[in-house]
Design a protein around this motif. Structure first.
Motif, PDB file in Angstrom:
ATOM      1  N   LEU A  81       0.850  -1.184   0.000  1.00  0.00           N
ATOM      2  CA  LEU A  81       0.000   0.000   0.000  1.00  0.00           C
ATOM      3  C   LEU A  81       0.888   1.237   0.000  1.00  0.00           C
ATOM      4  O   LEU A  81       2.086   1.146   0.275  1.00  0.00           O
ATOM      5  CB  LEU A  81      -0.912  -0.009   1.225  1.00  0.00           C
ATOM      6  CG  LEU A  81      -1.933  -1.156   1.267  1.00  0.00           C
ATOM      7  CD1 LEU A  81      -2.599  -1.230   2.631  1.00  0.00           C
ATOM      8  CD2 LEU A  81      -2.981  -0.972   0.174  1.00  0.00           C
ATOM      9  N   PRO A  82       0.331   2.416  -0.296  1.00  0.00           N
ATOM     10  CA  PRO A  82       1.155   3.634  -0.309  1.00  0.00           C
ATOM     11  C   PRO A  82       1.887   3.841   1.009  1.00  0.00           C
ATOM     12  O   PRO A  82       1.330   3.664   2.087  1.00  0.00           O
ATOM     13  CB  PRO A  82       0.115   4.738  -0.549  1.00  0.00           C
ATOM     14  CG  PRO A  82      -0.979   4.072  -1.292  1.00  0.00           C
ATOM     15  CD  PRO A  82      -1.051   2.687  -0.727  1.00  0.00           C
ATOM     16  N   ARG A  83       3.153   4.211   0.901  1.00  0.00           N
ATOM     17  CA  ARG A  83       3.984   4.497   2.072  1.00  0.00           C
ATOM     18  C   ARG A  83       4.635   5.848   1.895  1.00  0.00           C
ATOM     19  O   ARG A  83       4.607   6.430   0.833  1.00  0.00           O
ATOM     20  CB  ARG A  83       5.095   3.444   2.233  1.00  0.00           C
ATOM     21  CG  ARG A  83       4.647   2.126   2.848  1.00  0.00           C
ATOM     22  CD  ARG A  83       5.787   1.121   2.771  1.00  0.00           C
ATOM     23  NE  ARG A  83       5.516  -0.083   3.538  1.00  0.00           N
ATOM     24  CZ  ARG A  83       5.943  -0.291   4.765  1.00  0.00           C
ATOM     25  NH1 ARG A  83       6.651   0.645   5.377  1.00  0.00           N
ATOM     26  NH2 ARG A  83       5.691  -1.418   5.394  1.00  0.00           N
ATOM     27  N   GLY A  84       5.256   6.326   2.965  1.00  0.00           N
ATOM     28  CA  GLY A  84       5.986   7.584   2.900  1.00  0.00           C
ATOM     29  C   GLY A  84       5.840   8.345   4.191  1.00  0.00           C
ATOM     30  O   GLY A  84       5.229   7.882   5.153  1.00  0.00           O
ATOM     31  N   SER A  85       6.404   9.549   4.212  1.00  0.00           N
ATOM     32  CA  SER A  85       6.312  10.383   5.396  1.00  0.00           C
ATOM     33  C   SER A  85       5.059  11.250   5.314  1.00  0.00           C
ATOM     34  O   SER A  85       4.506  11.451   4.236  1.00  0.00           O
ATOM     35  CB  SER A  85       7.549  11.287   5.518  1.00  0.00           C
ATOM     36  OG  SER A  85       7.659  12.100   4.367  1.00  0.00           O
ATOM     37  N   GLY A  86       4.621  11.770   6.456  1.00  0.00           N
ATOM     38  CA  GLY A  86       3.431  12.615   6.480  1.00  0.00           C
ATOM     39  C   GLY A  86       2.178  11.781   6.312  1.00  0.00           C
ATOM     40  O   GLY A  86       2.121  10.606   6.663  1.00  0.00           O
ATOM     41  N   ILE A  87       1.132  12.406   5.743  1.00  0.00           N
ATOM     42  CA  ILE A  87      -0.146  11.721   5.572  1.00  0.00           C
ATOM     43  C   ILE A  87      -0.081  10.848   4.322  1.00  0.00           C
ATOM     44  O   ILE A  87       0.038  11.352   3.213  1.00  0.00           O
ATOM     45  CB  ILE A  87      -1.300  12.735   5.450  1.00  0.00           C
ATOM     46  CG1 ILE A  87      -1.384  13.580   6.720  1.00  0.00           C
ATOM     47  CG2 ILE A  87      -2.618  12.023   5.227  1.00  0.00           C
ATOM     48  CD1 ILE A  87      -2.441  14.664   6.648  1.00  0.00           C
ATOM     49  N   VAL A  88      -0.171   9.534   4.520  1.00  0.00           N
ATOM     50  CA  VAL A  88      -0.144   8.599   3.400  1.00  0.00           C
ATOM     51  C   VAL A  88      -1.575   8.217   3.025  1.00  0.00           C
ATOM     52  O   VAL A  88      -1.963   8.226   1.867  1.00  0.00           O
ATOM     53  CB  VAL A  88       0.692   7.354   3.750  1.00  0.00           C
ATOM     54  CG1 VAL A  88       0.643   6.359   2.598  1.00  0.00           C
ATOM     55  CG2 VAL A  88       2.124   7.740   4.059  1.00  0.00           C
TER      56      VAL A  88
END
Length: 634
Positions: A81-88
């Motif tokens: 699923l989408p990942r990353g920093s902040g609101i994903v």
């Protein structure tokens, strides 16, 4: 949505009781075949839109940013699923996991707004979810409350439905509104405050659990912890010496929750970069707990690993559904009863059958004409009695006429002085001829023309408003008819007003003639003045008149006659032309629409009332379907 139902319905469902022995760490269900029907029931109710009417049992996943929420969902679903920093997670994501059998390979479908996309490549999930979020929430880092549904069918997933919610943000980052934290919390509360929702709270092991915002929010809406399950993530990142503290939390000794705690170890960023598969990550997780000095005991207690989490979630969800079904059934029955009662009181819409539709159109027109005729007839006890308002305006006209009498003497004196200054010849004061009498009468009467016209304008507005209100009430659902009626009312009233105005002007022209029957004049004169020497003026006795030859007394008597004449005549003209004749013309012209009208176009519905009726009918339809679906479980 029909497309989704038909395409997904061709796949069979199963539990883990059938199929070859799964690899260690690959998800398989230990539950009976009856598990899937309960989850399918709620999913089908959600699919037909029942959640718009009442809350359905569900599992809402919440957590602070970077709590490991996405990793848990990845481990449960088997896809990235989408990942990353902040609101994903920028939109609520309903993750529907379905275990399939019969050799069917992995398959998925994503639905949002009017989009429906099927695909069979797991690597496309992340991109499709990002595209959906961009469509709904726009570019940037904002959020949206529109739901995205991702359905995954695979032999290697559990039977489960989850709703993933945005991670709780503490401090807005660049491009985010200052109140982003409040927006996210408000969105989360709409899900977790419902009694039918199991709150799955994701908390990292390497933070103080008591300070996590997600657990605080869950406690606010579920203070006894009866429907809250906490997931502890990132056990490999805890500081040495704090293992015992984490163990106490998992054993429900710190912040007690009825559903307890489960600890999991999902793929970290390093494992993702190294392209370690989810299957391999599952093995690594089990090995981690097997070898852990403090946490290995949790395996036997089924409080560790994503596999235990999947089983517990499925069990909890099914148990929750079973407990909710009786209440759900009662709520549906009550809402259906209320809706059917309200629908029975609503005015029915036009039928689809052309012939019946024509009869319906005739009935609508007859109802309109009946109301217009009731307005114009002025019968006692009629709620639509327009005469109540007209009588009030006519009384104002009569009151105005009467008020001019109080200044009559002053007006006459003014006119007499003006005559003396401009026209008196050799005669002594007080000796005037009949021309002066006529001049005085005409001057007095002409002052009443303006107020008479004002009365006409007010009455026209009153009648037009009443007629328009009737058209709105009768044609509220039909904009074409409303427009036609409004135009006809305005046109007819304008023409009739011009006709009345001409008649009133003619009346005032006639009043310039100065005429009344002698008997009426003497009668009025005797009523307004005392008799002279006991003798009243009459056609056979002019002595009384001769002794009162001053113009003011005679003028006053005649003016009384004029006032009485105008007090009746002006309202009668207005009433006849503006009300009675206008109503007849309007009814006739509206009935004329029956000849050659396109009934379908004429009865096209566009109103809040019709939309409300249609919405109620749609609600009743879906609740009826829901009731039928629920009946098979009792």
């Amino acid at each position: 949505m029909e497309k989704e139902r038909s395409s997904l319905g061709e796949f069979s469902l199963s539990d883990s009781g059938e199929s070859s022995k799964p690899l260690e760490g690959v998800f398989h269900s230990h539950l009976e075949e009856r598990v899937r029907p309960y989850i399918d029931l709620i999913d089908s109710l959600r699919l037909i839109g029942v959640e718009e009417d009442l809350a359905l049992p569900s599992i809402a996943v919440i957590g602070d940013q970077s709590s490991g929420k996405s990793s848990v969902l990845e481990a449960l679903s088997g896809v990235a699923l989408p990942r990353g920093s902040g609101i994903v997670t920028r939109c609520p994501l309903m993750l529907k996991l379905k275990k399939i059998r019969g050799g069917v390979q992995w398959r998925a479908a994503i639905t949002y707004e009017e989009e429906y996309i099927e695909f069979d490549d797991p690597s496309l999930v992340e991109g499709h979810v990002k595209d959906a979020q961009k469509t709904l929430a726009g570019d940037g880092v904002g959020i949206c409350d529109e739901l995205i549904t991702l359905e995954i069918m695979s032999p290697e997933v559990c039977d489960l439905t989850l709703i993933d919610l945005p991670g709780i943000a503490r401090v807005p980052v660049y491009g985010q509104p200052e109140d982003i934290g409040d927006q996210i919390k408000s969105l989360i509360r709409t899900y977790i405050e419902k009694d039918q929702t199991i709150n799955l709270v994701v908390v990292p092991c390497n933070v103080d659990i008591a300070t996590t915002e997600a657990l605080k929010m869950a406690q606010e809406v579920d203070p006894e912890g009866k429907r809250t399950l906490a997931i502890l993530t990132k056990p490999d990142l805890i500081d040495k010496g704090t293992e015992k503290n984490v163990l106490d939390i998992v054993k429900n000794q710190v912040i007690p929750l009825s559903k307890g705690y489960i600890i999991v170890k999902c793929r970290g960023q390093k494992q993702i970069d190294e392209k370690i598969s989810l299957e391999e990550a599952t093995r690594v997780e089990r090995d981690f707990f097997k070898r852990h000095e403090y946490f290995k005991c949790l395996l036997n207690e089924e409080k560790a690993t994503v596999q235990c989490l999947a089983t517990k979630l499925t069990q909890d969800l099914v148990d929750h559904i079973k407990k909710s079904l009786p209440l759900l059934s009662e709520q549906i029955k009550k809402q259906l009863w209320d809706l059917r009662k309200e629908l029975s009181q609503c005015e029915a819409g036009p039928p689809l059958d052309p012939q019946k539709r024509k009869y319906f159109f005739i009935a609508v027109m007859m109802k309109f004409n009946e109301k217009i005729n009731r307005l114009s007839c002025g019968e006692a006890g009629n709620e639509d009695n327009l005469f109540v308002q007209l009588r009030s305006e006519f009384k104002k006209w009569k009151d105005h006429l009467d008020s001019t009498k109080s200044t009559f003497h002053e007006t006459v004196q003014t006119l007499m002085k003006e005559y003396d200054l401009k026209y008196r010849g050799r005669e002594l004061p007080g000796f005037c001829d009949y021309n002066v009498f006529e001049t005085l009468v005409q001057a007095l009467v002409i002052q009443l023309k303006g107020p008479a016209m004002d009365t006409l304008r007010v009455i026209r507005d009153t009648i037009q408003k009443q007629f328009s209100d009737v058209s709105k009430a009768c044609f509220n659902n039909y904009p074409f008819l409303t427009c036609v009626a409004t135009n006809k009312i305005d046109n007819i009233q304008s023409k009739q007003e011009a006709k009345v105005e001409q008649r009133i002007l003619e009346q005032f022209e006639m009043e310039q003639l100065v005429y009344t029957q002698d008997g009426i004049y003497f009668k009025t004169l005797n009523e307004t003045q005392p008799a002279v020497d006991g003798q009243k003026a009459s056609e056979n006795n002019c002595a009384g008149l001769d002794s009162r030859s001053k113009y003011p007394e005679m003028l006053k008597a005649y003016y009384e006659i004029v006032v009485q004449r105008l007090a009746d005549q002006v309202p009668m003209l207005i009433r006849y032309f503006m009300l009675k004749e206008s109503a007849q013309l309007l009814c006739s012209e509206m009935l004329g629409l029956l000849d050659g009208a396109n009934v379908t176009e004429v009865l096209r519905e566009e109103s809040e009332v019709s939309r409300h009726r249609i919405n109620m009918q749609n609600r009743a339809d879906r609740l009826t379907i829901a009731q039928e679906k629920l009946s098979t479980f009792f």
